[in-house]
Enzyme design. Structure first.
Site: not given
Length: 282
Positions: A35, A63, A77, A168
């Site tokens: 993203d 991550y 987010d 998320r």
């Protein structure tokens, strides 16, 4: 090529920054979208190597994620509409106790602001129109979920997970289990299978004179697959897409190499192997 995508640009834009440094009509693609909010490892495939995307897209990912607790976002987010004071800030001990419940195989509902298709339409297109539709939950695997730091209301996590995981959603579901809300404020992808962000370069450090020094052998991208070192006769057979005889213990997809050159990916079954992707043909 391993690219360290900065936050604030789309993955498509990052690919275009590489493509403009290559000869016209060169095929360029990537193996998994980040993203605009996110940064980190983007695996870029160039030329014939774009055919290898399926072998990389499904690899596990790692991550580092930062979340704001006690507030909510309609996109889960920081790019969405933020609702402050959407819940209490959980104590650190309570947050740590909840983490094991979100490791292993879990179910996730894809966010409305995502590229998943429902009824032939991307969810983010429906979200932009203010619509919310029923979505099918998906099973994903969280290999590890570790709290790196907690400076209320902000928490930072290290996550290793299967492909297809929405970080998320993981953050939002974790907060919901604690009777509060949270949204993602930063996300950095540090690993795709065996490939590491430490070996990647940001786009601004690429130029025509250094670009080719940063292109890595295709075989390295598929280092997670078993390898067959082809002799001269096998290499000729592979170039025209002929089946190969292989040892009976070799099953599934494997790479066929001649030294450092990746010739093809074959699939073996019962001592016979047929080509899936041939890179060395005419």
């Amino acid at each position: 090529m391993l690219l360290d995508k900065p936050p604030g640009i789309t993955s498509a834009r990052a690919v275009s920054l590489v493509k403009r440094l290559l000869p016209r009509r060169t095929k360029v693609g990537h193996t998994g979208t980040l993203d605009p909010l996110a940064s980190g490892l983007l695996v870029i495939l160039i030329g014939r190597a774009t055919r290898l995307s399926r072998y990389v897209t499904g690899l596990d990912k790692a991550y580092v994620a930062t979340a704001r607790f006690g507030a909510a976002s309609d996109t889960l987010d920081a790019d969405g509409e933020i609702l402050e004071e959407a819940g209490p800030i959980p104590p650190e001990a309570e947050l740590r106790r909840a983490l094991p419940d979100f490791t292993g195989e879990i179910s996730q509902l894809p966010p409305m602001a995502s590229a998943v298709k429902v009824g032939g339409r991307r969810l983010y297109e429906l979200h932009r129109r203010g619509m919310e539709v029923e979505r099918e939950p998906r099973r994903v695997r969280i290999h590890s979920l570790e709290l790196l730091s907690f400076d209320p209301p902000t928490a930072t996590f290290a996550i290793r997970c299967s492909s297809g995981t929405y970080v998320r959603s993981l953050v939002a579901d974790l907060a919901s289990s604690l009777g509060t809300a949270a949204y993602l404020t930063a996300l950095r992808r540090t690993r795709v299978g065996p490939l590491r962000v430490e070996d990647a370069l940001p786009p601004e450090r690429l130029d025509p004179s250094t670009l080719h020094n940063r292109i890595i052998p295709a075989g390295r991208v598929l280092s997670h697959l078993p390898a067959l070192e082809a002799d001269e006769g096998q290499a000729r057979a592979v170039a025209v897409g002929r089946p190969l005889r292989v040892a009976g213990g070799l099953e599934g997809s494997f790479r066929v190499q001649r030294g450092e050159e990746l010739l093809a990916v074959y699939r073996a079954r019962g001592g016979r192997a047929r080509p899936e992707v041939v890179l060395c043909g005419g």
